[in-house]
Design an enzyme around this catalytic site. Structure first.
Site, PDB file in Angstrom:
ATOM      1  NE  ARG A 216      54.920  23.352  13.737  1.00 57.54           N
ATOM      2  CZ  ARG A 216      54.879  22.729  14.595  1.00 57.54           C
ATOM      3  NH1 ARG A 216      54.060  22.813  15.638  1.00 57.54           N
ATOM      4  NH2 ARG A 216      56.050  22.109  14.919  1.00 57.54           N
ATOM      5  CG  PHE A 232      44.797  25.888  22.741  1.00 57.78           C
ATOM      6  CD1 PHE A 232      44.580  25.963  23.735  1.00 57.78           C
ATOM      7  CD2 PHE A 232      43.683  25.777  21.709  1.00 57.78           C
ATOM      8  CE1 PHE A 232      43.209  25.791  24.501  1.00 57.78           C
ATOM      9  CE2 PHE A 232      42.300  25.846  22.256  1.00 57.78           C
ATOM     10  CZ  PHE A 232      42.100  25.803  23.483  1.00 57.78           C
ATOM     11  CG  ASP A 254      49.495  28.810  25.155  1.00 63.42           C
ATOM     12  OD1 ASP A 254      49.251  27.844  24.295  1.00 63.42           O
ATOM     13  OD2 ASP A 254      49.799  28.790  26.270  1.00 63.42           O
ATOM     14  CG  ASP A 303      48.180  22.544  18.200  1.00 61.36           C
ATOM     15  OD1 ASP A 303      47.841  21.250  18.415  1.00 61.36           O
ATOM     16  OD2 ASP A 303      49.337  22.898  18.078  1.00 61.36           O
ATOM     17  CB  CYS A 343      47.657  15.987  20.536  1.00 61.88           C
ATOM     18  SG  CYS A 343      47.396  16.793  22.211  1.00 61.88           S
TER      19      CYS A 343
END
Length: 402
Positions: A216, A232, A254, A303, A343
């Site tokens: 970030r 997201f 989101d 993300d 991730c």
């Protein structure tokens, strides 16, 4: 042999993971067990020829039959042992990250398999995912409090978030609640100069994703004066880093209304509500709509959650990652930037890189790599423990295919 300490003998050719430096022994790698034990007990592990491999806790309900605690069979897994592990973990964090909020224990990578402890200001959040470590969790928490107190850090409360579905694979119930006295579970933290309210009771996982902290920070310099789209966004973490860094307009998206509500509160907390918009939408539906409207952004951030939570899910995950990256690239202004990540540790670096390459080809874009990053160093990658290496994060400049 210590009384009551069973000996587990591996099959010939078994124990490949621990021999490579990992921590796990699987159910199909065991030849025999001598002695009595209860699931969660510490056992000794010997190779097929009797060579001592270490000690770990056993659980016959789990495919990961044994999680190694130490390679020294002479060591007792007692309070002194746990204090050493906890102290080592904290001393490491003090050297590599801002410890105001950080992950202090990261399971296998800190040689405490199955345990996660995050620190949010003066609160600890504990996630226990394995039966053996579950027995030690309260003692480990108390030891950690003592270690932190030596540095003048007083922990006001501890909350347990052992409510992940994977506990069921260990034959354990999913639990959450206070460990000790109750406290306000909305905690304010500061990360990269950005303020966030973290809901450790109802937020995802432990309440906030600390692993992206320095990723970030890396996008901040790209966002000054920029029009930014953060997909997201969860509780607005990338979006607010962009806004605080001086972005002229930020849109965060989101599918969770709870996350969006929190993001709005966080924007107000940072006094950037006039430059931020948060939408509760499905990213897969929204991106084509924005493209059809001719919208363009200077910076687009992806993300997403882990599309591949198992090996079997990788094929469909590839389609999902390719689709959102293709759509995102089409929304980036000529010469603008794309930050994109996965991730999931099942999405290898090579596979993720190939997926992005395919998306760029299909979108008729050329990518100039700015940098490649992984998770923050408070989530250390233990070589040979593949599950500890999960976050792959790229920043690209997106150029027309001239």
């Amino acid at each position: 042999m210590k009384t009551g300490e069973a000996i587990v003998t591996l099959k010939k050719g078994g124990g490949r993971t621990i021999k490579a430096g990992g921590m796990w022994i699987f159910d199909n790698e065991i030849a025999s067990i001598m002695g009595s034990f209860t699931n969660g007990d510490i056992v000794r592990v010997h190779d097929f020829d009797g060579y001592p491999m270490g000690k770990g806790f056993i659980n016959q309900n789990s495919k990961i039959r044994i999680r190694l605690m130490t390679r020294d069979v002479c060591k007792e897994v007692d309070r002194d042992f746990l204090r050493e592990r906890v102290t080592d973990a904290w001393e490491y964090r003090k050297k590599v990250v801002d410890t105001q909020s950080c992950r202090i224990i990261f399971g296998e990578a800190d040689f405490l398999p199955g345990l996660v402890i995050d620190k949010f200001s003066d609160v600890l959040v504990v996630e226990s995912l394995a039966l053996g470590i579950d027995r030690f969790k309260e003692e480990i928490v108390n030891l950690l409090k003592e270690v932190l107190l030596q540095d003048g850090i007083v922990i006001k409360g501890v909350y347990e978030r052992s409510d992940a579905k994977v506990r069921e694979n260990e034959g354990m119930e999913r639990v959450k609640g206070f460990l000790g006295e109750e406290f306000d579970t909305n905690i304010e933290i500061i990360e990269n100069g950005v303020r966030f309210l973290v809901d450790v009771k109802e937020g995802q996982k432990t309440g906030f994703f600390l692993d992206q902290k320095y990723n970030r920070l890396a996008i901040q310099k790209l966002c000054r004066g920029a029009k930014v789209l953060d997909c997201f966004t969860h509780t607005g973490s990338f979006a607010l880093n962009a806004a605080v860094a001086g972005a002229k307009e930020v849109t965060g998206v989101d599918a969770s209304q709870t996350g969006i509500n929190q993001a709005v509160k966080n924007a107000i907390l940072n006094k950037v509500e006039d430059r931020t918009i948060f939408l509760c939408r499905d990213v897969f539906e929204l991106l084509p709509e924005l493209e059809e409207k001719g919208e363009k952004f200077d910076v687009v951030i992806l993300d997403p959650p882990a599309f591949a939570k198992s090996r079997q899910a990788v094929k469909n995950a590839v389609k999902g990652y390719r689709e959102i990256n293709l759509r995102a690239m089409k929304l980036v202004e000529e010469g603008g930037f794309l930050a994109t990540c996965t991730c999931s540790h099942f999405m290898s670096y090579e596979l993720f890189t190939e997926v992005i390459h395919q998306a760029a080809k299909n979108a008729h874009k050329r990518l100039r790599q700015v940098e490649f990053r992984t998770q923050a160093p408070d989530h250390p990658i233990l070589w040979a423990a593949d599950e500890s290496y999960y976050l792959k994060f790229y920043i690209f400049q997106v150029c027309e295919d001239k």
